[in-house]
Design an enzyme around this catalytic site. Sequence first.
Site, short mmCIF file in Angstrom:
data_model
loop_
_atom_site.label_atom_id
_atom_site.label_comp_id
_atom_site.label_asym_id
_atom_site.label_seq_id
_atom_site.Cartn_x
_atom_site.Cartn_y
_atom_site.Cartn_z
N HIS A 178 0.95 -14.04 -3.60
CA HIS A 178 0.63 -15.08 -4.57
C HIS A 178 1.81 -15.19 -5.53
CE1 HIS A 178 -3.24 -15.19 -2.72
NE2 HIS A 178 -3.41 -13.90 -2.94
N HIS A 236 3.46 -12.00 -6.93
CA HIS A 236 4.29 -11.25 -5.97
C HIS A 236 5.65 -11.93 -5.79
CE1 HIS A 236 0.07 -10.53 -4.58
NE2 HIS A 236 0.48 -9.29 -4.72
N THR A 240 4.22 -5.30 2.49
CA THR A 240 2.93 -5.85 2.07
C THR A 240 1.95 -5.94 3.23
OG1 THR A 240 1.83 -7.71 0.99
CG2 THR A 240 3.72 -8.24 2.36
N ARG A 241 0.65 -5.83 2.88
CA ARG A 241 -0.42 -6.04 3.87
C ARG A 241 -1.37 -7.10 3.36
NH1 ARG A 241 -3.83 -2.25 0.87
NH2 ARG A 241 -5.68 -3.32 1.65
N ARG A 288 2.35 0.03 -7.85
CA ARG A 288 1.26 0.83 -8.36
C ARG A 288 0.32 1.08 -7.18
NH1 ARG A 288 -3.72 0.38 -10.13
NH2 ARG A 288 -4.29 1.50 -12.04
#
Length: 568
Positions: free
Chosen positions: A199, A202, A194-195, A288
């Site tokens: 929340h 996730h 992740t970057r 996605r």
Amino acid sequence: MQLKNLAPIPELYVSYESAQKLKVEAGELSSWDLTPRQICDLELLMNGGFNPLKGFLSEEDYDSVVENMRLADGSLWPMPITLDVSEKFAEGIETGQDIALRDQEGVILATMTVTDKWVPNKAREAEKVFGADDSAHPAVNYLHNHAGTVYLGGPITGIQQPVHYDFRARRDTPNELRATFRKLGWRRVVAFQTRNPLHRAHQELTFRAAKEAQANLLIHPIVGLTKPGDVDHFTRVRCYEAVLDKYPGSTTTMSLLNLAMRMAGPREAVWHGLIRANHGCTHFIVGRDHAGPGKNSAGEDFYGPYDAQELFKEYKDEIGIEMVPFKHMVYVQERAQYEPADEIEDGVTVLNISGTELRRRLSEGLEIPDWFSFPEVVRELRRTRPPRAQQGFTVFFTGFSGSGKSTIANALMVKLMEMGGRPVTLLDGDIVRKNLSSELGFSKEHRDLNIRRIGYVASEITKNGGIAICAPIAPYSATRRAVREEIEQYGAFVEIHVATSLEECERRDRKGLYKLAREGKIKEFTGISDPYDEPENPELRLDTENVDVDNCAHQVILKLESMGLIAA
Ligand code: PPS
């Protein structure tokens, strides 16, 4: 028996004694000061994160990676990891020579034996690796506007790791992570790349992914370089730490990855998979639009939403890690829980807040509901991203000499000071040339340096919550763009084209310079004997020929209000 994914991976470091010796000997070598991106690449080369690479790519490997996603020996490797240098530095380098690679403070990190030196075809690299030679793609923009013109390739001898002063306990080399997994008895580990801040959606999806794969979970965020405009990693790591507490005890851990992302979508997903396999993970979540760069210059997506998953599937055996496709999770109000979007029946109320909507709510200081995120995360984000009306910003006037930039900039400064709230600094062309750039003339090189200095000062002012008003000619659009990028990391950049025509500026000729320029007494004069690239998409264009100064400054104030930068 030791599991294959947990056996140590080869590193490029030499022993401590050899490193000490090499450090002394390297004093004699030509030195290259690595860019921030090259430091990230070198760290992962040296610690095995980029295994099987043994150094920056040779020309043969580079050609093969660009064309076929493979090294010359056939191993899968989708991303060109190249050492780009300036033409000037390259001129002094012969193949066969060793060079020292240093960090930005001059500390030697490695030596490289230069086996190859070549001028790459950057347009081809952009087309093949990123899908289009379009500078709206951050990596293509980097390639054309930041990277050096010559590539050097060759094997690396690692001397020491780059030093990190932040979150040291959270950083692990591939072998350190492998050892941790071994120690904890984690045989199956699913990694989440992740970057962005995490929340509730996730947290839910990663937890489900781990359950489905019957694996433990590694939150593996990028703290090297991400997409320009992202939330800085300091804030994100504080957010991740808050979210870690939400997982059941001892199922999940977090480690920070100092990777410089390229936002290359499908190729990037394959690359990320290889890197996670090197870090001892068995599964990898691909979502996605994985590592998507946003829209191209025609306003369309660079890649299809599931291109990354498709390419990953094609190469999954060679990557050596299993893909866990990302499920799009949405909140079902009636059941007060997150569920995969494709499993929800008609007739229930589905809630979702997009990234754009979240940024809007933060920038306008609006409510962010509890069902969307965790209060600790929202608190951190609000600390870093106060509402726009409290953030710093830069107003950047550009236009011909005598177009009225300074006069309007002065009027604007006074109006902003009358309003109060934030400190205002005026970086007028003339003031800057007296104080910051007194040794510079008007060649392209000197003008660029002048504008970059202004940009640097304005970015510091913006970062620290002030208002910077700049008013140079700034004739080159590429330089204006670079300054915009630097400033937009910290706050808004408002470009204002003072569009007074050359004829009108010459007619006014307040300083008598146009006359001298026409007579050839001033060389390289903008508009007469030197170019001016008109801004294509400035935030505002001012007509000074039919409108007075006060009104022009007022138009700027209205623009700032409409952008939420000053309270209405
Ligand atoms: S630049 O191109 O952005 O670095 O120029 P800048 O720092 O704004 O400086 C422009 C002022 O310098 C005076 N001057 C010249 N301008 C353009 N071309 C040439 N060759 C030149 N020589 C001197 C001129 O007064 C500019 O001031 P402004 O305020 O723009 O009229």
